[in-house]
Write an enzyme that holds these catalytic residues in place. Structure first.
Site, PDB file in Angstrom:
ATOM      1  N   ARG A  23       0.862  -8.542   6.336  1.00  0.00           N
ATOM      2  CA  ARG A  23       1.196  -8.561   7.772  1.00  0.00           C
ATOM      3  C   ARG A  23      -0.037  -8.431   8.645  1.00  0.00           C
ATOM      4  NH1 ARG A  23       5.398  -4.018   7.851  1.00  0.00           N
ATOM      5  NH2 ARG A  23       5.223  -3.905   5.589  1.00  0.00           N
ATOM      6  N   GLU A  70       3.343   4.615   2.261  1.00  0.00           N
ATOM      7  CA  GLU A  70       4.500   5.449   2.599  1.00  0.00           C
ATOM      8  C   GLU A  70       5.518   5.340   1.453  1.00  0.00           C
ATOM      9  OE1 GLU A  70       6.516   4.223   6.148  1.00  0.00           O
ATOM     10  OE2 GLU A  70       7.606   6.111   6.342  1.00  0.00           O
TER      11      GLU A  70
END
Ligand code: PRP
Ligand code: ADE
Length: 171
Positions: A58, A95
C-alpha cells in the site's frame, strides 16, 4: 476535504479485534486521491527529498504518485523474495504477524536524502524496519509521511525522535 469520511472501517479484519482502516475507498475517489497526494506533496517538498521510499504494497499506492508529483525517483521496499538484485534485509513485527523487508543495496548511495511514505502507521514496525534499512544504506531520512496514523498504537515512538513525522488522518 474530510479524508476520514473516505476511509472505510472494517471491524474484525483480518482477525477479531482489529478495525481495518481501508484506504481503497479513498483511492477510488478522484478528488480524495488528488487531495491526499497533493497534501503529502506539500509536506514532503519542504523536506527536499532526492527519493521517495515506499513499502509494499500500500505504500506504493501513495509513494509512486507522490514521487511523480515531486519530480523525484521512487525506491520500493519489498516483502521477502521479490527483489532480484542484492538486498539489505530487516525483520519486523506487524500489528498482526511478522515479516521481513528488503531493499536493493544499490538503490541509494550514502548521504542520499529520502522521505519514507506509507499508507498507514500502526505499531510502527514497518516504518522502523524501513528506517533500519535506510541506515544500513547510509541514507539520510528527512521525514516520514503517512496517510493514516493509528495513534493509540504509538508507532511514532519507534521512529527516530529527530526526524519529522506527518500523517494526514489520525485515529
Ligand atoms: C500494512 C500497512 C503498513 C503496515 C503498518 O501493511 O500498509 O505498511 O501494515 O503496520 P505497522 O505500523 O504495525 O508496521 P501490510 O504489511 O499489511 O501489507 P500490505 O501493504 O501489502 O497490505
Ligand atoms: N495495517 C496495520 N494495521 C492496520 C489497520 N488497523 N488497518 C489497516 N491497515 C493496517
Amino acid at each position: 476535504m474530510d479524508l476520514k469520511s473516505l476511509i472505510r472501517n472494517i471491524p474484525d479484519f483480518p482477525k477479531p479485534g482489529i478495525v481495518f482502516r481501508d484506504i481503497t475507498t479513498l483511492l477510488r475517489d478522484r478528488e480524495g486521491l488528488r487531495f491526499a497526494i497533493d497534501a503529502m506533496a506539500q509536506t514532503c517538498q519542504a523536506w527536499e527529498p532526492e527519493f521517495i521510499v515506499g513499502m509494499e504494497s500500500r505504500g506504493f499506492m501513495f509513494g509512486v504518485p507522490l514521487a511523480y508529483q515531486l519530480g523525484v525517483g521512487f525506491i520500493p521496499v519489498r516483502k521477502p523474495g521479490k527483489l532480484p538484485a542484492d538486498c539489505h534485509s530487516v525483520e519486523y513485527d506487524l500489528e498482526y504477524g511478522s515479516d521481513r523487508l528488503d531493499m536493493h543495496k544499490d538503490a541509494l548511495d550514502p548521504g542520499h536524502r529520502v522521505v519514507v511514505v506509507d499508507d498507514l502507521i500502526a505499531t510502527g514496525g514497518t516504518a522502523k524496519a524501513t528506517a533500519d534499512l535506510l541506515e544500513r544504506a547510509g541514507a539520510h531520512v528527512a521525514g516520514f509521511c503517512f496517510a493514516v496514523e493509528l495513534c493509540e498504537l504509538g508507532g511514532r515512538e519507534k521512529l527516530p525522535s529527530n526526524v519529522p513525522i506527518v500523517s494526514l488522518v489520525q485515529y
